[in-house]
Each structure stands twice: as structure tokens, then as C-alpha cells.
Design a protein around this motif. Structure first.
Motif, PDB file in Angstrom:
ATOM      1  N   CYS A  55      -5.451  61.429  -0.842  1.00  0.00           N
ATOM      2  CA  CYS A  55      -4.277  61.027  -1.522  1.00  0.00           C
ATOM      3  C   CYS A  55      -4.323  60.166  -3.006  1.00  0.00           C
ATOM      4  O   CYS A  55      -3.521  60.221  -3.976  1.00  0.00           O
ATOM      5  CB  CYS A  55      -3.250  61.407  -1.640  1.00  0.00           C
ATOM      6  N   ASN A  56      -5.160  59.079  -2.568  1.00  0.00           N
ATOM      7  CA  ASN A  56      -5.109  57.703  -3.556  1.00  0.00           C
ATOM      8  C   ASN A  56      -5.114  58.144  -4.771  1.00  0.00           C
ATOM      9  O   ASN A  56      -6.310  58.504  -4.958  1.00  0.00           O
ATOM     10  CB  ASN A  56      -5.748  56.674  -2.607  1.00  0.00           C
ATOM     11  N   GLY A  57      -4.408  57.848  -5.211  1.00  0.00           N
ATOM     12  CA  GLY A  57      -4.924  57.232  -6.898  1.00  0.00           C
ATOM     13  C   GLY A  57      -4.764  59.010  -7.464  1.00  0.00           C
ATOM     14  O   GLY A  57      -5.344  59.141  -8.589  1.00  0.00           O
ATOM     15  N   LYS A  58      -4.422  59.898  -6.473  1.00  0.00           N
ATOM     16  CA  LYS A  58      -4.003  61.135  -8.105  1.00  0.00           C
ATOM     17  C   LYS A  58      -2.257  60.964  -7.835  1.00  0.00           C
ATOM     18  O   LYS A  58      -1.276  59.726  -7.339  1.00  0.00           O
ATOM     19  CB  LYS A  58      -3.645  62.273  -6.270  1.00  0.00           C
ATOM     20  N   ARG A  59      -1.392  62.019  -8.696  1.00  0.00           N
ATOM     21  CA  ARG A  59      -0.029  62.041  -9.105  1.00  0.00           C
ATOM     22  C   ARG A  59       0.562  63.096  -8.117  1.00  0.00           C
ATOM     23  O   ARG A  59       1.823  62.691  -7.390  1.00  0.00           O
ATOM     24  CB  ARG A  59      -0.262  62.673 -10.306  1.00  0.00           C
ATOM     25  N   SER A  60      -0.596  63.637  -7.614  1.00  0.00           N
ATOM     26  CA  SER A  60       0.493  64.631  -6.622  1.00  0.00           C
ATOM     27  C   SER A  60      -0.723  65.308  -5.489  1.00  0.00           C
ATOM     28  O   SER A  60      -2.127  65.216  -5.955  1.00  0.00           O
ATOM     29  CB  SER A  60       0.882  66.158  -7.114  1.00  0.00           C
ATOM     30  N   GLY A  76      -1.434  70.943  23.542  1.00  0.00           N
ATOM     31  CA  GLY A  76      -0.443  71.752  24.381  1.00  0.00           C
ATOM     32  C   GLY A  76       1.032  71.008  23.808  1.00  0.00           C
ATOM     33  O   GLY A  76       2.210  71.075  24.228  1.00  0.00           O
ATOM     34  N   THR A  77       1.012  69.165  23.172  1.00  0.00           N
ATOM     35  CA  THR A  77       2.159  68.639  22.230  1.00  0.00           C
ATOM     36  C   THR A  77       1.961  69.084  20.996  1.00  0.00           C
ATOM     37  O   THR A  77       1.330  68.769  20.663  1.00  0.00           O
ATOM     38  CB  THR A  77       2.339  66.682  22.536  1.00  0.00           C
ATOM     39  N   PHE A  78       3.701  69.387  20.752  1.00  0.00           N
ATOM     40  CA  PHE A  78       4.020  70.027  19.236  1.00  0.00           C
ATOM     41  C   PHE A  78       3.850  68.827  18.626  1.00  0.00           C
ATOM     42  O   PHE A  78       4.434  68.039  18.382  1.00  0.00           O
ATOM     43  CB  PHE A  78       5.371  70.604  19.437  1.00  0.00           C
ATOM     44  N   LYS A  79       3.208  68.539  17.375  1.00  0.00           N
ATOM     45  CA  LYS A  79       3.200  67.030  16.708  1.00  0.00           C
ATOM     46  C   LYS A  79       3.435  67.444  15.425  1.00  0.00           C
ATOM     47  O   LYS A  79       4.157  68.248  14.236  1.00  0.00           O
ATOM     48  CB  LYS A  79       1.345  66.814  16.520  1.00  0.00           C
ATOM     49  N   TYR A  80       3.544  65.960  14.845  1.00  0.00           N
ATOM     50  CA  TYR A  80       3.968  65.935  13.419  1.00  0.00           C
ATOM     51  C   TYR A  80       3.149  64.933  12.031  1.00  0.00           C
ATOM     52  O   TYR A  80       2.618  64.219  12.319  1.00  0.00           O
ATOM     53  CB  TYR A  80       5.290  66.058  13.272  1.00  0.00           C
ATOM     54  N   LEU A  81       3.174  64.836  10.960  1.00  0.00           N
ATOM     55  CA  LEU A  81       2.887  64.377  10.284  1.00  0.00           C
ATOM     56  C   LEU A  81       3.901  63.918   9.616  1.00  0.00           C
ATOM     57  O   LEU A  81       4.605  63.352   8.809  1.00  0.00           O
ATOM     58  CB  LEU A  81       1.918  64.931   9.326  1.00  0.00           C
ATOM     59  N   LYS A  82       3.713  62.057   9.341  1.00  0.00           N
ATOM     60  CA  LYS A  82       4.304  61.191   8.974  1.00  0.00           C
ATOM     61  C   LYS A  82       3.839  60.173   7.892  1.00  0.00           C
ATOM     62  O   LYS A  82       2.630  59.372   8.133  1.00  0.00           O
ATOM     63  CB  LYS A  82       5.341  60.653  10.152  1.00  0.00           C
ATOM     64  N   VAL A  83       3.980  60.024   6.817  1.00  0.00           N
ATOM     65  CA  VAL A  83       3.292  59.604   5.366  1.00  0.00           C
ATOM     66  C   VAL A  83       4.490  58.466   4.675  1.00  0.00           C
ATOM     67  O   VAL A  83       5.352  59.187   4.646  1.00  0.00           O
ATOM     68  CB  VAL A  83       2.317  59.747   4.841  1.00  0.00           C
ATOM     69  N   ARG A  84       3.941  56.926   4.679  1.00  0.00           N
ATOM     70  CA  ARG A  84       5.381  56.601   4.070  1.00  0.00           C
ATOM     71  C   ARG A  84       3.751  55.698   2.466  1.00  0.00           C
ATOM     72  O   ARG A  84       2.434  56.012   2.906  1.00  0.00           O
ATOM     73  CB  ARG A  84       4.964  54.898   4.582  1.00  0.00           C
ATOM     74  N   TYR A  85       4.387  56.017   1.603  1.00  0.00           N
ATOM     75  CA  TYR A  85       3.583  55.710   0.386  1.00  0.00           C
ATOM     76  C   TYR A  85       4.248  54.819  -0.778  1.00  0.00           C
ATOM     77  O   TYR A  85       5.861  55.694  -0.219  1.00  0.00           O
ATOM     78  CB  TYR A  85       2.780  57.224  -0.106  1.00  0.00           C
ATOM     79  N   GLN A  86       3.532  54.365  -1.714  1.00  0.00           N
ATOM     80  CA  GLN A  86       4.307  53.666  -2.892  1.00  0.00           C
ATOM     81  C   GLN A  86       3.827  54.674  -4.112  1.00  0.00           C
ATOM     82  O   GLN A  86       2.556  54.640  -4.017  1.00  0.00           O
ATOM     83  CB  GLN A  86       3.539  52.821  -3.245  1.00  0.00           C
ATOM     84  N   CYS A  87       4.667  54.415  -5.527  1.00  0.00           N
ATOM     85  CA  CYS A  87       3.685  54.793  -6.363  1.00  0.00           C
ATOM     86  C   CYS A  87       4.049  54.256  -7.784  1.00  0.00           C
ATOM     87  O   CYS A  87       4.757  53.230  -7.613  1.00  0.00           O
ATOM     88  CB  CYS A  87       5.041  56.150  -7.597  1.00  0.00           C
ATOM     89  N   LYS A  88       2.378  53.537  -7.688  1.00  0.00           N
ATOM     90  CA  LYS A  88       2.055  52.726  -8.033  1.00  0.00           C
ATOM     91  C   LYS A  88       1.908  53.005 -10.124  1.00  0.00           C
ATOM     92  O   LYS A  88       1.185  54.232 -10.174  1.00  0.00           O
ATOM     93  CB  LYS A  88       0.723  51.860  -8.099  1.00  0.00           C
ATOM     94  N   ARG A  89       2.394  51.653 -10.629  1.00  0.00           N
ATOM     95  CA  ARG A  89       1.580  52.281 -12.029  1.00  0.00           C
ATOM     96  C   ARG A  89       0.587  52.523 -12.079  1.00  0.00           C
ATOM     97  O   ARG A  89      -0.948  51.861 -11.635  1.00  0.00           O
ATOM     98  CB  ARG A  89       2.366  50.968 -12.796  1.00  0.00           C
ATOM     99  N   ASN A  90      -0.122  53.697 -13.428  1.00  0.00           N
ATOM    100  CA  ASN A  90      -1.136  53.565 -13.715  1.00  0.00           C
ATOM    101  C   ASN A  90      -1.628  53.057 -14.957  1.00  0.00           C
ATOM    102  O   ASN A  90      -0.942  53.239 -15.898  1.00  0.00           O
ATOM    103  CB  ASN A  90      -1.530  55.122 -14.034  1.00  0.00           C
ATOM    104  N   HIS A  91      -3.224  52.126 -14.479  1.00  0.00           N
ATOM    105  CA  HIS A  91      -3.721  50.964 -15.365  1.00  0.00           C
ATOM    106  C   HIS A  91      -4.535  51.616 -16.461  1.00  0.00           C
ATOM    107  O   HIS A  91      -5.354  51.210 -17.561  1.00  0.00           O
ATOM    108  CB  HIS A  91      -3.401  49.870 -15.170  1.00  0.00           C
ATOM    109  N   ARG A  92      -5.143  52.247 -16.014  1.00  0.00           N
ATOM    110  CA  ARG A  92      -6.365  53.218 -16.657  1.00  0.00           C
ATOM    111  C   ARG A  92      -5.543  54.195 -17.737  1.00  0.00           C
ATOM    112  O   ARG A  92      -5.037  54.701 -17.992  1.00  0.00           O
ATOM    113  CB  ARG A  92      -6.947  54.356 -16.082  1.00  0.00           C
ATOM    114  N   GLY A  93      -6.362  54.007 -18.738  1.00  0.00           N
ATOM    115  CA  GLY A  93      -6.553  54.453 -20.301  1.00  0.00           C
ATOM    116  C   GLY A  93      -5.238  53.630 -20.904  1.00  0.00           C
ATOM    117  O   GLY A  93      -4.284  54.187 -22.278  1.00  0.00           O
TER     118      GLY A  93
END
Length: 223
Positions: free
Chosen positions: A185-190, A206-223
Motif C-alpha cells: 500500500c505505501n505510496g498509493k492513493r488507494s 482456530g481463533t477468529f482474527k482481524y486486521l488492524k492498520v494505522r496509516y497517515q496520508c502524506k503529501r505527494n511531492h512527485r510531479g
């Protein structure tokens, strides 16, 4: 007339709170120095947080705090920047003592000082998203921003999150989950990623799991 005075006062308050005095550019670094045995106070305006650039405890010249004994001008305590960063980064206000008890004594008998350079930065907002096992997690940033994953966890660390499935343990984390989400996912908008054993492996069968993600939206400096 009074309306103009009110507008000027509001504007001056805005400048102060955004560290905008005297046209200071973004990234301006404050510099503060205190002599040995004194306490250094770092402070930022409202909505800003301390970001330490560098710190030295010791002596590199004769004139700073020159009223004490100067045996050497080539003297710096190790790890001074690390210690000040650990104490102050991310806070609006911070105090730290210039002492051998905090930093060690890099030059016995020489009167020392603590000098810190720091910036006042606007804190980044960190998003947090969670999906239950077998579902797909969707990370998304606004235009001109790109995903920067801070951390990811696939497994289970409590009973209440996605608590409708079997729970054999609450001490269960897949290895390399952060690496896998960052690579995807890094560097993508979505970005979409499935919370599944097929992607992350099964850290607790046998244990029901989950996915937890912490992320920031950083300014794209390319272009």
C-alpha cells in the motif's frame, strides 16, 4: 475603525499560534541553550508539537556559559540528541535538565552546557482501520496525498474486536504483517488488502482474527 483593530488582533494571534513570527519559513529551527545545572524549556504554539533536530551536552567553544572552568572545547556527551528526542518529541512543552545525571559527564572538570535545536511541527493525523477475518480492508487518501503505513497487526490482542467468532487466545500476531501491508500500500492513493490466512499466514489456528492498520496520508511531492 474598531473592526479593523479586531481583525489585526486576530491575525497576530494566528501568526503566533502557527509559529509565523517574522516570516519564519516552514522548517525554521529554534535554538535554545542553558548552562550546566539549569533546566531547558522547549515550547511550541497551539496545534504544533516539538521535533528535536539536534542536541549537544558538553562544550565546543569558550564563550558560551564561559563563567565556569573551561578545560576543553572538544567535548560532547554521547546520545544527547537521542535522549532529548525521547523526552520531548511530540509534546507541546518539555523541560530537561542540563546535568551529568541526565547525559553523563563527557569532560570531567569542565563547565558544560546543553544546546538544542528544534522545530515546531503540525502533528500528523493517524488513521486507524480494522476489518474482521475474510473481509477486505480499504485504505484511502485524498487527492495529492499518498498512503504511509505506520503499523499493521493480523491476529488477536483482545476479546471485543470482531468478537463474534471463536476465540482461543488473545495473544496472537502474524509475523511481518506491517511489512506486507507497507509493500502492498505505501505510496498509493488507494489500496485494498484481504484479512486472511492466505495473505498473512495463520498465527493462531482456530481463533477468529482481524486486521488492524494505522496509516497517515502524506503529501505527494512527485510531479
Amino acid at each position: 475603525m474598531w473592526k479593523c483593530l479586531v481583525l489585526i488582533a486576530v491575525f497576530l494571534v494566528f501568526l503566533q499560534e502557527t509559529e509565523g513570527w517574522c516570516g519564519r519559513p516552514p522548517g525554521y529551527a529554534h535554538s535554545k541553550t542553558v548552562c550546566e545545572h539549569k533546566q531547558l524549556h522547549l515550547r511550541c504554539g497551539r496545534h504544533r508539537r516539538i521535533h528535536v533536530v539536534s542536541a549537544i551536552y558538553g562544550r565546543t567553544n569558550r564563550h558560551t556559559c564561559g563563567h565556569g572552568r573551561v578545560g576543553t572545547t572538544s567535548c560532547k556527551a554521547r546520545h544527547a540528541s537521542f535522549k532529548v528526542k525521547r523526552r520531548c518529541n511530540g509534546k507541546r512543552s518539555c523541560r530537561i535538565r542540563a546535568s551529568n545525571g541526565v547525559f553523563g559527564d563527557p569532560c570531567v572538570g569542565t563547565f558544560k552546557y546543553l544546546k538544542v535545536r528544534y522545530q515546531c511541527k503540525r502533528p500528523r493525523y493517524t488513521h486507524s482501520k480494522t476489518v474482521c477475518e475474510h473481509n477486505r480492508l480499504h485504505l484511502r487518501c485524498g487527492r495529492h496525498r499518498r498512503i504511509h503505513v505506520v503499523s499493521a497487526m493480523y491476529g488477536r490482542t483482545n476479546r471485543h474486536t470482531c468478537g463474534h467468532g471463536p476465540i482461543g487466545t488473545t495473544s496472537c500476531k502474524a509475523g511481518h504483517a506491517s511489512f506486507k501491508v507497507k509493500r502492498k500500500c505505501n505510496g498509493k492513493r488507494s489500496c485494498r488488502i484481504r484479512a486472511s490466512n492466505g495473505v498473512f499466514g495463520d498465527p493462531c489456528v482456530g481463533t477468529f482474527k482481524y486486521l488492524k492498520v494505522r496509516y497517515q496520508c502524506k503529501r505527494n511531492h512527485r510531479g
